[in-house]
Design an enzyme around this catalytic site. Structure first.
Site, short mmCIF file in Angstrom:
data_model
loop_
_atom_site.label_atom_id
_atom_site.label_comp_id
_atom_site.label_asym_id
_atom_site.label_seq_id
_atom_site.Cartn_x
_atom_site.Cartn_y
_atom_site.Cartn_z
N GLU A 247 0.89 -1.16 0.00
CA GLU A 247 0.00 0.00 0.00
C GLU A 247 0.92 1.21 0.00
O GLU A 247 1.52 1.54 1.02
CB GLU A 247 -0.90 -0.08 1.24
N CYS A 281 -2.17 9.00 2.65
CA CYS A 281 -1.94 8.60 1.25
C CYS A 281 -3.16 8.89 0.38
O CYS A 281 -3.05 8.96 -0.84
CB CYS A 281 -1.53 7.14 1.18
P1 NAD Z 1 10.59 6.97 3.73
O1 NAD Z 1 10.40 6.61 2.30
O2 NAD Z 1 11.98 7.02 4.27
O3 NAD Z 1 9.80 5.95 4.68
C1 NAD Z 1 8.45 5.58 4.46
C2 NAD Z 1 8.13 4.45 5.46
O4 NAD Z 1 8.91 3.31 5.13
C3 NAD Z 1 8.50 4.76 6.90
O5 NAD Z 1 7.50 4.23 7.74
C4 NAD Z 1 9.84 4.04 7.14
O6 NAD Z 1 10.02 3.62 8.47
C5 NAD Z 1 9.73 2.86 6.23
N1 NAD Z 1 10.99 2.42 5.67
C6 NAD Z 1 11.96 3.18 5.12
N2 NAD Z 1 12.97 2.43 4.66
C7 NAD Z 1 12.65 1.13 4.95
C8 NAD Z 1 13.28 -0.12 4.73
N3 NAD Z 1 14.45 -0.22 4.09
N4 NAD Z 1 12.65 -1.24 5.18
C9 NAD Z 1 11.46 -1.17 5.80
N5 NAD Z 1 10.80 -0.02 6.02
C10 NAD Z 1 11.38 1.12 5.60
O7 NAD Z 1 9.89 8.33 3.91
P2 NAD Z 1 9.41 9.16 5.17
O8 NAD Z 1 10.18 10.42 5.22
O9 NAD Z 1 9.29 8.35 6.41
O10 NAD Z 1 7.94 9.45 4.67
C11 NAD Z 1 7.74 10.28 3.55
C12 NAD Z 1 7.13 9.58 2.39
O11 NAD Z 1 6.67 8.28 2.69
C13 NAD Z 1 5.91 10.36 1.97
O12 NAD Z 1 6.25 11.24 0.96
C14 NAD Z 1 4.91 9.33 1.55
O13 NAD Z 1 4.95 9.17 0.16
C15 NAD Z 1 5.38 8.05 2.14
N6 NAD Z 1 4.51 7.53 3.19
C16 NAD Z 1 3.36 6.94 2.79
C17 NAD Z 1 2.49 6.45 3.73
C18 NAD Z 1 1.21 5.79 3.31
O14 NAD Z 1 0.27 5.74 4.09
N7 NAD Z 1 1.15 5.24 2.09
C19 NAD Z 1 2.78 6.56 5.09
C20 NAD Z 1 3.98 7.18 5.47
C21 NAD Z 1 4.85 7.65 4.50
#
Ligand code: NAD
Length: 477
Positions: A247, A281
């Site tokens: 998702e 999202c």
């Molecule tokens: P990010 O891409 O670093 O992380 C997004 C999520 O993924 C976080 O919860 C993080 O803990 C997890 N994550 C990151 N690297 C990982 C890995 N290697 N293995 C497992 N999990 C990992 O970005 P961020 O700064 O935390 O959030 C910003 C972006 O993330 C937003 O622009 C948005 O697009 C997306 N996001 C989407 C949702 C959603 O509900 N779809 C929720 C949170 C963040």
């Protein structure tokens, strides 16, 4: 009410580790707690526990499983104020919104508990003496990763699907907002869930995913987060052909037709845009408004966004809290600066509020050119784009012009317009004259780069089972 003592939950027991990370209140920027960092040994223990837990739980009757999920949900309902309080402290969202989120999480548990007992197979007619029976069996231990924007309802979706279906699960919840996942584990612990069925870990996300996902123990990977991370985890899962439920990001379009009630559409959209500080999202972000009603919509929408009461989520009057973490502030400012450089009009907002806390003004950009970065990339914050269009076909083409396809919205009272949106808009969830994208009983998920699979509804539960077709030839005596 105090912030909970954060621990890992592995094999039915709580544990700390030598290392920990701070959990920061985004209002004060002060530490409210520390979350333990799982080491390799903790993850190995969680994998072994999940194998044992699966053995027990998959052989427990669906009715017994459902009763336990419901009992845990009852406890979370009783504890809703305590859980919501912790979520507001760590995330910043208004307390009432945190409480609604806790209730939504409970609804996921309750619906999945009720539905999982109806995981019927089927009998396929065949030759005399031969029977073909389709069984749905729990898929196995699940590795799940939940994000920081909904600390309770996001982990609830995954734990509910897995536990109600007879799977075990290792949940890596968000380190920045761990309280919801911790309370879920606490409730299941208190109702006596067998050890190993639910394990909750925190730590360095990349270290945890790269240890769990390639393990032969894990039979399903469920992730909610950004498209970039989802792609990376999917590649890892492919080494054993492990199925994934992804998702991912969205960039929701809102099509406002000329026949609609413009005031109602504008006000409800502004309220929804600022919910959870836009860190959703499905947040309505790209507004394509028919030119006949464009000026009126922009005026009402901008005024309502600007009137949003921004503040500490603990204050009753607050409608929108801060951004959940520090890195979202430059991310939002960067989108605004780039769009204004590209020629967009800044109607309201656009900058950080004060210098303590990660507060950001609700922001409206108008007439944003296609080459501005925010037209393609999800801002994930309280930022909206409002552009004019001259026809529904143009609006649909604009709506479909991004790699995402999660939620989409339309406002119209014309049946032919609504029908064209249903046919043409590329999204997993289309909402017409409402900004509600999903319920526990409806499938939620994306197309294109917004991911793969569905959460919620019977479609969501299907991911947690595998189909086994049994052909049985019987000796006729
Ligand atoms: P990010 O891409 O670093 O992380 C997004 C999520 O993924 C976080 O919860 C993080 O803990 C997890 N994550 C990151 N690297 C990982 C890995 N290697 N293995 C497992 N999990 C990992 O970005 P961020 O700064 O935390 O959030 C910003 C972006 O993330 C937003 O622009 C948005 O697009 C997306 N996001 C989407 C949702 C959603 O509900 N779809 C929720 C949170 C963040």
């Amino acid at each position: 009410m105090s912030y909970p003592d954060l621990q890992l939950y592995i094999d039915g027991a709580w544990r700390t580790t030598g290392d920990s990370l701070p959990v920061v209140n985004p209002v004060t920027e002060e530490e409210v707690g520390r979350v333990p960092v799982a080491r390799t040994g903790d993850l190995d223990d969680a994998l072994a526990a999940a194998e044992r837990g699966f053995e027990v739980w998959s052989h427990t009757s669906p009715r017994e499983r459902a009763d336990m999920v419901r009992a845990a949900s009852d406890l979370m309902r009783q504890r809703q104020d305590e859980i919501a309080h912790a979520i507001t402290l760590e995330h910043g969202k208004p307390f009432q919104q945190a409480r609604l989120e806790v209730i939504r999480g409970c609804e996921f548990f309750e619906w999945d508990a009720g539905e999982a007992v109806r995981t019927y197979g089927r009998v396929i007619p065949s030759a005399p003496g031969v029977r073909y029976v389709v069984h749905h069996q729990p898929i196995g231990p699940v590795a799940a990763f939940s994000p920081w924007n909904f600390p309770m309802s996001q982990p609830a979706r995954k734990v509910a699907g897995a536990v109600a279906s007879g799977c075990s699960i290792i949940l890596k919840a968000a380190e920045e907002t761990p309280a919801g996942a911790l309370h879920i584990a606490k409730a299941f612990h208190d109702v006596g869930l067998p050890p190993g069925v639910l394990n909750v870990v925190f730590g360095v996300p990349a270290d945890i995913s790269s240890h769990l996902i390639p393990s032969q123990t894990v039979k399903l990977v469920a992730f909610t987060g950004s498209t970039a991370v989802g792609r990376h985890l999917t590649t890892m899962a492919s080494s054993h052909m492990t199925p994934v439920l992804m998702e991912l990001g969205g960039h929701a379009p809102v099509i406002v037709c000329e026949d609609t009630d413009v005031d109602e559409a504008a006000v409800s959209s502004a309220i929804r845009k600022t919910r959870n500080a836009g860190q959703v999202c499905t947040s309505p972000t790209r507004f394509f408004v028919h030119e006949q009603v464009y000026d009126h919509f922009l005026d009402v929408f901008t005024k309502r966004c600007a009137a949003t009461v921004v503040g500490d989520g603990m204050d009753e009057a607050t409608e929108m809290g801060p951004l959940a973490n520090e890195r979202r502030v430059p991310a939002l400012s960067g989108f605004v600066a780039d769009a204004v450089d590209a020629g967009a009009e800044l109607m309201t907002g656009g900058k950080r509020i004060g210098d303590t806390g990660f507060f950001f003004e609700p922001t409206v950009l108008a007439n944003v050119p296609d080459h501005a970065r925010v037209m393609q990339e999800e801002p994930f914050g309280p930022l909206a784009i409002v552009n004019p269009v001259s026809s529904l076909d143009e609006a649909i083409a604009c709506a479909n012009s991004v790699p995402y396809g999660l939620a989409a919205y339309g406002f119209t009272n014309r049946a032919d317009y609504a029908d064209r949106m249903v046919e043409k808009v590329e999204a997993g969830n289309l909402s017409i004259n409402t900004l509600e994208a999903s319920l526990p009983e409806t499938p939620f998920g994306g197309v294109k780069s917004s991911g793969y699979g569905r959460e919620g509804g019977t479609e969501g539960l299907n991911h947690y089972t595998v189909v086994k077709n049994v052909s049985h030839a019987m000796k006729i005596v």
